[in-house]
Design an enzyme around this catalytic site. Sequence first.
Site, short mmCIF file in Angstrom:
data_model
loop_
_atom_site.label_atom_id
_atom_site.label_comp_id
_atom_site.label_asym_id
_atom_site.label_seq_id
_atom_site.Cartn_x
_atom_site.Cartn_y
_atom_site.Cartn_z
N GLU A 5 0.95 -1.69 0.25
CA GLU A 5 0.85 0.52 0.42
C GLU A 5 0.80 1.11 -0.10
OE1 GLU A 5 -3.61 0.19 2.70
OE2 GLU A 5 -2.67 2.44 3.31
N GLU A 26 -2.77 11.30 2.63
CA GLU A 26 -4.26 11.23 3.00
C GLU A 26 -3.88 12.25 4.20
OE1 GLU A 26 -3.87 7.21 5.36
OE2 GLU A 26 -5.70 7.31 4.66
N ARG A 63 -7.16 4.43 -5.30
CA ARG A 63 -8.57 4.44 -5.07
C ARG A 63 -8.36 5.71 -4.95
NH1 ARG A 63 -8.51 -1.73 -1.64
NH2 ARG A 63 -7.78 -2.89 -3.18
N TRP A 84 -13.41 9.84 4.06
CA TRP A 84 -13.72 8.94 5.12
C TRP A 84 -14.03 9.41 6.19
CZ3 TRP A 84 -10.38 6.73 8.53
CH2 TRP A 84 -9.04 6.84 8.10
N THR A 127 -7.51 6.15 16.80
CA THR A 127 -8.15 6.29 15.18
C THR A 127 -8.93 8.00 15.01
OG1 THR A 127 -8.88 4.32 14.47
CG2 THR A 127 -10.19 5.98 12.73
#
Length: 411
Positions: A118, A122, A202, A206, A217
Amino acid sequence: MRFTSYVAASAAAALASAQTFTACNPMEKECPNNPAIAATFETNFKAGADAVKGWKQTAGTLKYGDAGADFTIAAKGDAPTIQSEGYLHFGYIEVKAKAAAGKGIISSIVLQSEDLDEVDWEFIGGVDNKVQMNYFGKGNVSTYDRMIEADVSNTKTEFHTYALNWTAESLTWIIDSKPIRTLNFADANGGKNYPQTPSTVRIGIWAGGDPANNKGTIEWAGGETDYTQAPFTMTVESVKITNYSPGSEYKWTDKTGSFESIEVIEPGKAEGAPVNSVVIAPSATATGGGLQSQINVPTGSADPAATSPPCTTEVPVTKPSGDCGTSTVTITLTSGEQPPATTEAPAPPPETTGGIVTDTAPAPSVPYPTAPTGSVNTTTTAPPAEFTGAASHNKVGAFVGLMAGAAIMFV
Ligand SMILES: *[C@@H]1O[C@H](CO)[C@@H](O)[C@H](O)[C@H]1NC(C)=O
Ligand SMILES: *[C@@H]1O[C@H](CO)[C@@H](O)[C@H](O)[C@H]1NC(C)=O
Ligand SMILES: *[C@@H]1O[C@H](CO)[C@@H](O)[C@H](O)[C@H]1NC(C)=O
């Protein structure tokens, strides 16, 4: 309000679409070949849905406007996400986008392979002028030194071009034509943790700050999302890709997950697999409520039946690893922090995030003495070549030849 139907969608549909994440890990079993993306693949989201080919909507829906495609969180559970139908095996990937503002809102651009290699960009909605650059290989989450943050101005109000130049030797993150970080193969645990297998692209938004997520998180995402401030929108203007190993498909010839094990079927086939010409479903049904339902996979699929691999419905999707519903957890931390002791239990699986499950693990918070892997190049001024389609491709022709040669040896 226009997203309310997603929240009501069924759990059964969510299960059926589990393949949008990791349907079949080729390091664990025999898997179908991966369809190849075209040698040069370009999407102009300003041209509307009909012009968007070679993508599937894996969650939510997009709204197409003059500036591009809007990825909007209008309410809890929304996580519109798209994924390229095809895979590239090394290449140049450029996304021109404007990230979403909003506390706890994450805009993501991700490359991901079936064995969980990956590469990420972000954007944290509450943090201005920064982007996080992260990677990992084969789903190895035991390192805590992969993330580096780069400075970039006005990510939420201005379009910037975020690119990756990904070869077998090195991976460079590039912002507005300026190389920012380079990770060499050997620097990623001797290559073992280096992303090196055919990957899809992708793109999604979110709510990492959804109150139902775990504390780590939410902290990483910059705090709890306040949905009364919605909508939160990321806008993507264009994507341009050069696939350095064009062909029709990629075959995993063994379970090593090494780039040498990947065989290119019909090497050189510029148009790639037929899926590259499939028009995106304009209004895909998202199974939504991903955050509420606590499943460990992304939700929604434009057409689950079309790509349905084995084991998408039988295996509980809450399973944190294995053939189905495998999750990836990337520990992120800012400099000045360090991972917990090595004896600590593995990081928990991330909370469900909707379209993209990634980079959601708690950030450890103890002193961190060593620099992250890779280097941030803050001194560069000379831009690399702009994307030039075939021209870029020619520049790496020798490399493509090598790859094809290496692949042919396995035939
Ligand atoms: C990508 O990297 C390769 C190998 O290092 C180099 O030859 C090529 O010019 C780079 N392309 C871009 C667009 O940066
Ligand atoms: C995972 O990464 C760590 C840190 O680089 C490394 O020590 C370990 O060997 C890796 N695990 C595997 C299976 O490669
Ligand atoms: C930084 O970027 C410049 C220009 O692209 C390049 O010449 C230099 O080698 C880079 N330095 C590092 C450490 O990557």
